[in-house]
Motif scaffolding. Structure first.
Motif, PDB file in Angstrom:
ATOM      1  N   PRO A  57       2.209   7.279  -4.640  1.00 15.16           N
ATOM      2  CA  PRO A  57       1.513   6.188  -5.416  1.00 15.16           C
ATOM      3  C   PRO A  57       2.681   4.941  -5.912  1.00 15.16           C
ATOM      4  CG  PRO A  57       3.132   7.669  -6.674  1.00 15.16           C
ATOM      5  CD  PRO A  57       2.813   7.814  -5.342  1.00 15.16           C
ATOM      6  N   ASP A 113       2.483   1.594  -7.985  1.00 12.62           N
ATOM      7  CA  ASP A 113       2.662   1.234  -9.898  1.00 12.62           C
ATOM      8  C   ASP A 113       2.030  -0.672  -9.653  1.00 12.62           C
ATOM      9  OD1 ASP A 113       2.236   3.553 -10.805  1.00 12.62           O
ATOM     10  OD2 ASP A 113       4.961   3.196 -10.533  1.00 12.62           O
ATOM     11  N   ARG A 114       1.405  -0.724 -10.559  1.00 12.90           N
ATOM     12  CA  ARG A 114       1.019  -2.570 -10.947  1.00 12.90           C
ATOM     13  C   ARG A 114       1.618  -2.295 -11.642  1.00 12.90           C
ATOM     14  NH1 ARG A 114      -3.724  -5.312  -9.633  1.00 12.90           N
ATOM     15  NH2 ARG A 114      -4.796  -3.342  -8.898  1.00 12.90           N
ATOM     16  N   ASP A 123      -9.716  -2.586  -0.914  1.00 15.88           N
ATOM     17  CA  ASP A 123      -7.841  -2.807   0.224  1.00 15.88           C
ATOM     18  C   ASP A 123      -8.274  -2.171   1.277  1.00 15.88           C
ATOM     19  OD1 ASP A 123      -7.712  -3.659  -2.548  1.00 15.88           O
ATOM     20  OD2 ASP A 123      -6.877  -1.816  -3.097  1.00 15.88           O
ATOM     21  N   ALA A 168       0.582  -1.283  -0.116  1.00 18.34           N
ATOM     22  CA  ALA A 168      -0.130  -0.430  -0.236  1.00 18.34           C
ATOM     23  C   ALA A 168       0.623   1.448  -0.296  1.00 18.34           C
ATOM     24  CB  ALA A 168      -1.392  -0.409   1.311  1.00 18.34           C
ATOM     25  N   ARG A 206      -4.416   0.058  -2.588  1.00 20.78           N
ATOM     26  CA  ARG A 206      -5.238   1.458  -2.566  1.00 20.78           C
ATOM     27  C   ARG A 206      -5.395   2.383  -1.434  1.00 20.78           C
ATOM     28  NH1 ARG A 206      -8.577   2.656  -6.888  1.00 20.78           N
ATOM     29  NH2 ARG A 206      -9.397   4.492  -6.387  1.00 20.78           N
ATOM     30  N   SER A 207      -4.861   3.519  -0.925  1.00 20.95           N
ATOM     31  CA  SER A 207      -5.130   4.093   0.151  1.00 20.95           C
ATOM     32  C   SER A 207      -7.027   4.589   0.399  1.00 20.95           C
ATOM     33  CB  SER A 207      -5.211   5.111   1.197  1.00 20.95           C
ATOM     34  OG  SER A 207      -4.788   6.068   0.203  1.00 20.95           O
ATOM     35  N   ASP A 208      -7.263   4.854  -0.392  1.00 25.93           N
ATOM     36  CA  ASP A 208      -8.706   4.838  -1.484  1.00 25.93           C
ATOM     37  C   ASP A 208      -9.855   4.331  -1.814  1.00 25.93           C
ATOM     38  OD1 ASP A 208      -7.428   4.796  -3.486  1.00 25.93           O
ATOM     39  OD2 ASP A 208      -7.636   6.962  -4.421  1.00 25.93           O
ATOM     40  N   ALA A 209      -9.491   3.184  -1.379  1.00 19.59           N
ATOM     41  CA  ALA A 209     -10.610   2.006  -1.734  1.00 19.59           C
ATOM     42  C   ALA A 209     -10.142   0.902  -0.489  1.00 19.59           C
ATOM     43  CB  ALA A 209      -9.543   1.200  -2.700  1.00 19.59           C
ATOM     44  N   PRO A 227      -0.787  -3.542  -6.287  1.00 21.42           N
ATOM     45  CA  PRO A 227      -0.610  -2.650  -5.245  1.00 21.42           C
ATOM     46  C   PRO A 227      -2.240  -2.241  -4.461  1.00 21.42           C
ATOM     47  CG  PRO A 227      -1.105  -1.936  -6.854  1.00 21.42           C
ATOM     48  CD  PRO A 227      -0.825  -3.365  -7.167  1.00 21.42           C
TER      49      PRO A 227
END
Length: 257
Positions: free
Chosen positions: A156, A158-159, A127, A62, A121-124, A119
């Motif tokens: 960020p 990246d995947r 996740d 993350a 995501r902290s806004d998902a 990855p």
């Protein structure tokens, strides 16, 4: 006993959802590992004064350890990090520390970015549910650190494949910056071909490094020895490797060597 009888029915009802959580390996993104990153950043800032850091993390999950410059560390009544321009740390680490302390040299981060096959995501919402689910229920201190870290502006992630990503990141020297590539308990999960390409990319970039555009690699990985993991730092120009410490896999303690 009653709960045991209910479990098969619960699993059958939610089988698809539960199996979806097993699509990828667990990702704890343990924040206490940043103790080793703070040590390395302090040593590098002492060797290359005045150069801001450019961070590249392999297996970043993350991305919470990409913001280690926003974490403080309290040792023997002294505080290490965060860098200048940061009013207050997101959290303070206090590992059981043995041996020499880091130099109290300020460092700053100019840019930070990571890569991960999956990855978080902290806004998902899903996740973050996954990330929280990997914290054991009897360790509220770990949950508190996670929640504090999530209040930051997470860099960020990246995947993608670590080798291809790193090759692109190292394609040109980061002039005017100290490029720090690091991985913490992630290397063991990489395929051998990925490891070989990463090593080759680092060797090429190391050969092109200069005092104005230095390169470093920090590795916190299991080396088959005990206790804990090996914390190793390689810096270019020169390419010399140092064993900095033995460190607990979750960063609870660190022993300088």
């Amino acid at each position: 006993a009653a709960l045991a009888k209910l479990l098969p029915a619960v699993f059958a009802r939610h089988e698809a959802h539960l199996l979806h959580w097993l699509d990828s390996a667990p990702q704890t993104n343990e924040i206490r590992r940043s103790a080793g990153l703070i040590l390395a950043a302090s040593l590098l800032a002492s060797r290359f004064p005045g150069l801001p850091l450019q961070l590249s993390e392999l297996g970043a999950s993350a991305g919470l350890n990409l913001q280690f410059d926003h974490y403080a560390m309290a040792l023997e009544g002294r505080r290490f990090g965060p860098g200048e321009g940061i009013a207050a740390p997101l959290l303070t680490l206090a590992p059981d520390w043995q041996g020499d302390l880091p130099p109290q040299v300020p460092y700053t981060v100019a840019e930070a970015r990571g890569v991960d096959l999956n990855p978080l995501r902290s806004d998902a919402r899903e996740d973050m549910l996954r990330l929280r689910s990997y914290i054991w229920a009897d360790q509220p201190d770990r949950m508190a650190r996670l929640e504090a870290a999530l209040k930051g502006a997470v860099p960020p992630v990246d995947r993608g494949d670590a080798a291809e990503w790193l090759e692109a990141r190292l394609a040109a020297p980061a002039t005017g910056r100290l490029h720090l590539v690091y991985h913490t308990i992630a290397w063991q999960y990489f395929p051998e071909t990925t490891k070989a390409r990463c090593e080759a990319a680092l060797a090429r970039a190391g050969a092109a490094a200069s005092p104005a555009a230095p390169l470093a690699r920090l590795s916190m990985e299991d080396d088959g020895q005990r206790p804990g993991a090996a914390l190793r730092l390689t810096a270019w120009p020169g390419g010399e490797e140092r064993l900095l410490a033995r460190i607990d896999f979750h960063g609870r303690w660190l022993q300088r060597v």
